[in-house]
Design a protein around this motif. Structure first.
Motif, PDB file in Angstrom:
ATOM      1  N   LYS A  83       0.746  -1.081  -0.066  1.00  0.00           N
ATOM      2  CA  LYS A  83      -0.169  -0.090   0.168  1.00  0.00           C
ATOM      3  C   LYS A  83       0.699   1.126  -0.007  1.00  0.00           C
ATOM      4  O   LYS A  83       0.457   2.276  -0.735  1.00  0.00           O
ATOM      5  CB  LYS A  83      -0.931  -0.032   1.241  1.00  0.00           C
ATOM      6  CG  LYS A  83      -2.055  -1.104   1.129  1.00  0.00           C
ATOM      7  CD  LYS A  83      -2.954  -0.914   2.137  1.00  0.00           C
ATOM      8  CE  LYS A  83      -3.786  -2.357   2.294  1.00  0.00           C
ATOM      9  NZ  LYS A  83      -4.776  -2.351   1.058  1.00  0.00           N
ATOM     10  N   PRO A  84       1.974   1.370   0.768  1.00  0.00           N
ATOM     11  CA  PRO A  84       2.849   2.655   0.548  1.00  0.00           C
ATOM     12  C   PRO A  84       2.904   3.343  -0.813  1.00  0.00           C
ATOM     13  O   PRO A  84       3.729   2.461  -1.429  1.00  0.00           O
ATOM     14  CB  PRO A  84       3.903   2.235   1.626  1.00  0.00           C
ATOM     15  CG  PRO A  84       3.513   1.241   2.591  1.00  0.00           C
ATOM     16  CD  PRO A  84       2.822   0.399   1.461  1.00  0.00           C
ATOM     17  N   PRO A  85       2.926   4.315  -1.071  1.00  0.00           N
ATOM     18  CA  PRO A  85       3.127   5.075  -2.158  1.00  0.00           C
ATOM     19  C   PRO A  85       4.331   4.689  -2.606  1.00  0.00           C
ATOM     20  O   PRO A  85       4.790   4.525  -3.891  1.00  0.00           O
ATOM     21  CB  PRO A  85       2.493   6.362  -2.346  1.00  0.00           C
ATOM     22  CG  PRO A  85       1.472   6.569  -1.167  1.00  0.00           C
ATOM     23  CD  PRO A  85       2.175   5.548  -0.242  1.00  0.00           C
ATOM     24  N   GLU A  86       5.282   5.029  -1.875  1.00  0.00           N
ATOM     25  CA  GLU A  86       6.832   4.705  -2.021  1.00  0.00           C
ATOM     26  C   GLU A  86       7.243   3.444  -2.444  1.00  0.00           C
ATOM     27  O   GLU A  86       8.401   3.270  -2.900  1.00  0.00           O
ATOM     28  CB  GLU A  86       7.474   5.421  -1.078  1.00  0.00           C
ATOM     29  CG  GLU A  86       7.427   4.686   0.364  1.00  0.00           C
ATOM     30  CD  GLU A  86       6.268   5.203   1.314  1.00  0.00           C
ATOM     31  OE1 GLU A  86       6.256   4.909   2.482  1.00  0.00           O
ATOM     32  OE2 GLU A  86       5.490   5.767   0.596  1.00  0.00           O
ATOM     33  N   LEU A  87       6.464   2.487  -2.119  1.00  0.00           N
ATOM     34  CA  LEU A  87       6.585   1.123  -2.592  1.00  0.00           C
ATOM     35  C   LEU A  87       5.857   0.728  -3.689  1.00  0.00           C
ATOM     36  O   LEU A  87       6.090  -0.541  -4.300  1.00  0.00           O
ATOM     37  CB  LEU A  87       6.519   0.026  -1.421  1.00  0.00           C
ATOM     38  CG  LEU A  87       7.305   0.312   0.016  1.00  0.00           C
ATOM     39  CD1 LEU A  87       6.858  -0.744   0.963  1.00  0.00           C
ATOM     40  CD2 LEU A  87       8.605   0.321  -0.290  1.00  0.00           C
ATOM     41  N   VAL A  88       5.369   1.349  -4.360  1.00  0.00           N
ATOM     42  CA  VAL A  88       4.587   1.049  -5.589  1.00  0.00           C
ATOM     43  C   VAL A  88       5.714   0.689  -6.832  1.00  0.00           C
ATOM     44  O   VAL A  88       5.498  -0.636  -7.539  1.00  0.00           O
ATOM     45  CB  VAL A  88       3.800   2.019  -6.300  1.00  0.00           C
ATOM     46  CG1 VAL A  88       3.279   1.833  -7.470  1.00  0.00           C
ATOM     47  CG2 VAL A  88       2.577   2.485  -5.136  1.00  0.00           C
ATOM     48  N   ILE A  95       9.717  -6.367  -7.770  1.00  0.00           N
ATOM     49  CA  ILE A  95       9.411  -7.874  -7.402  1.00  0.00           C
ATOM     50  C   ILE A  95       9.436  -8.832  -8.581  1.00  0.00           C
ATOM     51  O   ILE A  95      10.095  -9.718  -8.890  1.00  0.00           O
ATOM     52  CB  ILE A  95       8.443  -7.981  -6.386  1.00  0.00           C
ATOM     53  CG1 ILE A  95       8.602  -7.441  -5.246  1.00  0.00           C
ATOM     54  CG2 ILE A  95       7.982  -9.558  -6.352  1.00  0.00           C
ATOM     55  CD1 ILE A  95       7.488  -7.560  -4.300  1.00  0.00           C
ATOM     56  N   PRO A  96       8.554  -8.387  -9.524  1.00  0.00           N
ATOM     57  CA  PRO A  96       8.537  -9.256 -11.064  1.00  0.00           C
ATOM     58  C   PRO A  96      10.015  -9.297 -11.609  1.00  0.00           C
ATOM     59  O   PRO A  96      10.167 -10.413 -12.170  1.00  0.00           O
ATOM     60  CB  PRO A  96       7.329  -8.296 -11.723  1.00  0.00           C
ATOM     61  CG  PRO A  96       6.650  -7.569 -10.863  1.00  0.00           C
ATOM     62  CD  PRO A  96       7.564  -7.218  -9.834  1.00  0.00           C
ATOM     63  N   ASN A  97      10.694  -8.196 -11.808  1.00  0.00           N
ATOM     64  CA  ASN A  97      11.926  -8.333 -12.418  1.00  0.00           C
ATOM     65  C   ASN A  97      12.941  -9.113 -11.744  1.00  0.00           C
ATOM     66  O   ASN A  97      13.793  -9.725 -12.301  1.00  0.00           O
ATOM     67  CB  ASN A  97      12.438  -6.768 -12.489  1.00  0.00           C
ATOM     68  CG  ASN A  97      11.754  -6.469 -13.945  1.00  0.00           C
ATOM     69  OD1 ASN A  97      11.436  -6.985 -14.984  1.00  0.00           O
ATOM     70  ND2 ASN A  97      11.675  -4.902 -13.764  1.00  0.00           N
ATOM     71  N   ILE A  98      12.880  -8.989 -10.377  1.00  0.00           N
ATOM     72  CA  ILE A  98      13.964  -9.821  -9.737  1.00  0.00           C
ATOM     73  C   ILE A  98      13.513 -11.443  -9.790  1.00  0.00           C
ATOM     74  O   ILE A  98      14.382 -12.089 -10.013  1.00  0.00           O
ATOM     75  CB  ILE A  98      13.715  -9.478  -8.061  1.00  0.00           C
ATOM     76  CG1 ILE A  98      14.269  -8.141  -7.880  1.00  0.00           C
ATOM     77  CG2 ILE A  98      14.538 -10.567  -7.238  1.00  0.00           C
ATOM     78  CD1 ILE A  98      14.061  -7.629  -6.369  1.00  0.00           C
ATOM     79  N   ALA A  99      12.109 -11.738  -9.636  1.00  0.00           N
ATOM     80  CA  ALA A  99      11.812 -13.039  -9.858  1.00  0.00           C
ATOM     81  C   ALA A  99      12.214 -13.650 -11.358  1.00  0.00           C
ATOM     82  O   ALA A  99      12.658 -14.665 -11.389  1.00  0.00           O
ATOM     83  CB  ALA A  99      10.256 -13.013  -9.698  1.00  0.00           C
TER      84      ALA A  99
END
Length: 233
Positions: A83-88, A95-99
């Motif tokens: 939820k925090p905007p800074e983590l969008v 996360i998708p690119n790391i995976a």
């Protein structure tokens, strides 16, 4: 795997590789044939069953609810969970690119010849956690209600205000009854018991970031919205 087992594995691997079938043209030809068969099946299914065509796009509508295809529900829900905007940025790209990066680099950092699942606990655990997380987020996305609908029952005079609140996207950041999100905004289910209507209207006109301002909302709609929020107790 000890040295003796590794030596035996490499010996068996060399023997199988020596008498194995080449990637080209054997594997390429087999994959190409399967691709052609799948394409023919899809074409025949579309001819026999028909292809679904949705309504004609209307750029003036305000009731359209954008929803991803079901196989993207887990990404869609990931944005709601973080939820925090800074983590969008982390949710959308990090996360998708790391995976994907870990999957692409798998042959380079996992060089063990062992392939039996019970002897690869770390890899199997990571795979299981990934599948469980994707399944859970996909189910959340599948059963999530419409982002522009509030199911709360209200007296008829507040129905229009409830519709305005839903269409204005209030439940994108707030929870109202059983609909909406738990943040980043506060729960509005009982906002009327905490703030008078005048304070609600002042907040709509001069909100605290990142909430957008509703200063330019038509007077009739804003009045209905304030009345609806003011009676939530």
């Amino acid at each position: 795997m000890d040295a003796r087992e590794k030596e035996q594995y490499l010996r068996e691997y060399s023997a199988l590789k020596a008498k194995g079938k080449p990637f080209f043209p054997y594997a390429v030809g087999k994959d190409s044939l399967m691709a052609v068969i799948v394409l023919i099946v899809i074409i025949f299914m579309s001819l026999i069953l028909g292809a679904e065509i949705g309504p004609k796009a209307d750029p003036t509508t305000t009731s359209y609810v954008p929803r991803p295809e079901w196989y993207f529900f887990f990404l869609f829900e990931l944005l709601r969970v973080i939820k925090p905007p800074e983590l969008v940025f982390v949710a959308t790209l990090g996360i998708p690119n790391i995976a994907i990066g870990l999957l692409v680099l798998l042959p380079f950092y996992d060089r063990s010849p062992e392939r039996r699942p019970e002897r690869r606990p770390i890899a199997m655990t990571c795979m299981a956690l990934t599948i469980v997380a994707m399944t859970y987020l996909t189910l959340l996305g599948a059963f999530a209600g419409s982002p522009i609908r509030i199911d709360m029952k209200v007296p008829p005079q507040y129905t229009y205000g409830k519709q305005v609140a839903a269409n204005a996207g209030c439940i994108g950041c707030h929870k109202i009854g059983e609909n909406g999100n738990d943040g980043p905004g506060p729960n509005l289910t009982k906002i009327g018991s905490r703030l008078p209507k005048q304070a609600i209207e002042r907040t709509l006109n001069n909100p605290t970031a990142p909430m957008p301002s509703f200063k330019d909302m038509p007077v009739e709609q804003k009045a209905a919205l304030v009345d609806f929020l003011g009676q939530l107790r």
